[in-house]
Design a protein around this motif. Structure first.
Motif, PDB file in Angstrom:
ATOM      1  N   HIS A  74      48.579  27.861 -36.138  1.00 40.66           N
ATOM      2  CA  HIS A  74      47.517  27.393 -37.026  1.00 40.66           C
ATOM      3  C   HIS A  74      46.549  28.546 -37.299  1.00 40.66           C
ATOM      4  CE1 HIS A  74      48.658  23.187 -36.251  1.00 40.66           C
ATOM      5  NE2 HIS A  74      48.846  23.587 -35.010  1.00 40.66           N
ATOM      6  N   ARG A 112      46.874  16.777 -34.812  1.00 39.08           N
ATOM      7  CA  ARG A 112      47.583  17.891 -35.433  1.00 39.08           C
ATOM      8  C   ARG A 112      48.074  18.916 -34.406  1.00 39.08           C
ATOM      9  NH1 ARG A 112      45.485  20.501 -40.814  1.00 39.08           N
ATOM     10  NH2 ARG A 112      46.442  18.582 -41.463  1.00 39.08           N
ATOM     11  N   VAL A 156      46.547  28.922 -32.047  1.00 44.03           N
ATOM     12  CA  VAL A 156      45.505  28.746 -33.058  1.00 44.03           C
ATOM     13  C   VAL A 156      44.818  30.092 -33.245  1.00 44.03           C
ATOM     14  CG1 VAL A 156      43.408  27.509 -33.688  1.00 44.03           C
ATOM     15  CG2 VAL A 156      45.171  26.350 -32.334  1.00 44.03           C
TER      16      VAL A 156
END
Length: 154
Positions: free
Chosen positions: A21, A46, A53
């Motif tokens: 992400h 999610r 991330v």
């Protein structure tokens, strides 16, 4: 003889997929905010354990990579894989943390790019020490110097 991974160890395709992400956050978000589990409360559906991330602040002052290590209802625990902060942001954090410490009377503690954190006397105006890594260290140096100058320390 050097050890190597056995030839048949990776004959299958990946057993799982890891999602990557990319998130852009406001300039006032800190590393402490990013590692607080409830900061990610709206994204628990999610994110999955093992996801990566990548966080970048709007002003490019913060660049962090996190790994999801656990999650539950309303929280996600992250581990910092790597982090980078602009030097000015670190200086501001050091200054905020050191506000609780008192600089002795007659001393000045400030930051300059070439000398980092330094300690100076007001009268006469002289530099006592320089190149301290943080404001706290510079204030501590000022306290020690003030005690020596007053004849209180051996």
């Amino acid at each position: 003889m050097a050890k190597t991974l056995h030839a048949t160890a990776m004959t299958r395709s990946a057993d799982y997929a890891r999602t990557y992400h990319h998130v852009v956050v406001p300039h006032d978000v800190t590393l402490e905010d990013l590692t607080r589990p409830n900061y990610w409360a709206h994204h628990t559906e999610r994110l999955r354990k093992g996801d990566l991330v990548d966080v970048l602040s709007e002003d490019d002052g913060l660049d962090v990579q996190l790994r999801v290590i656990d999650k539950g209802i309303g929280f996600v625990n992250m581990r910092v894989i790597r982090s980078w902060q602009r030097q000015e942001a670190k200086i501001e954090q050091d200054a905020a943390a050191a506000d609780a410490l008192d600089v002795p009377d007659g001393y000045i503690v400030n930051h300059a790019p070439m000398t980092k954190w330094r300690v100076m006397t007001k009268e006469p105006h002289m530099e006592v020490s320089r190149n301290h890594p943080s404001k706290e260290a510079a204030i501590q140096a000022a306290v020690v110097h003030a005690a020596k100058a007053a004849g209180l320390a051996a």
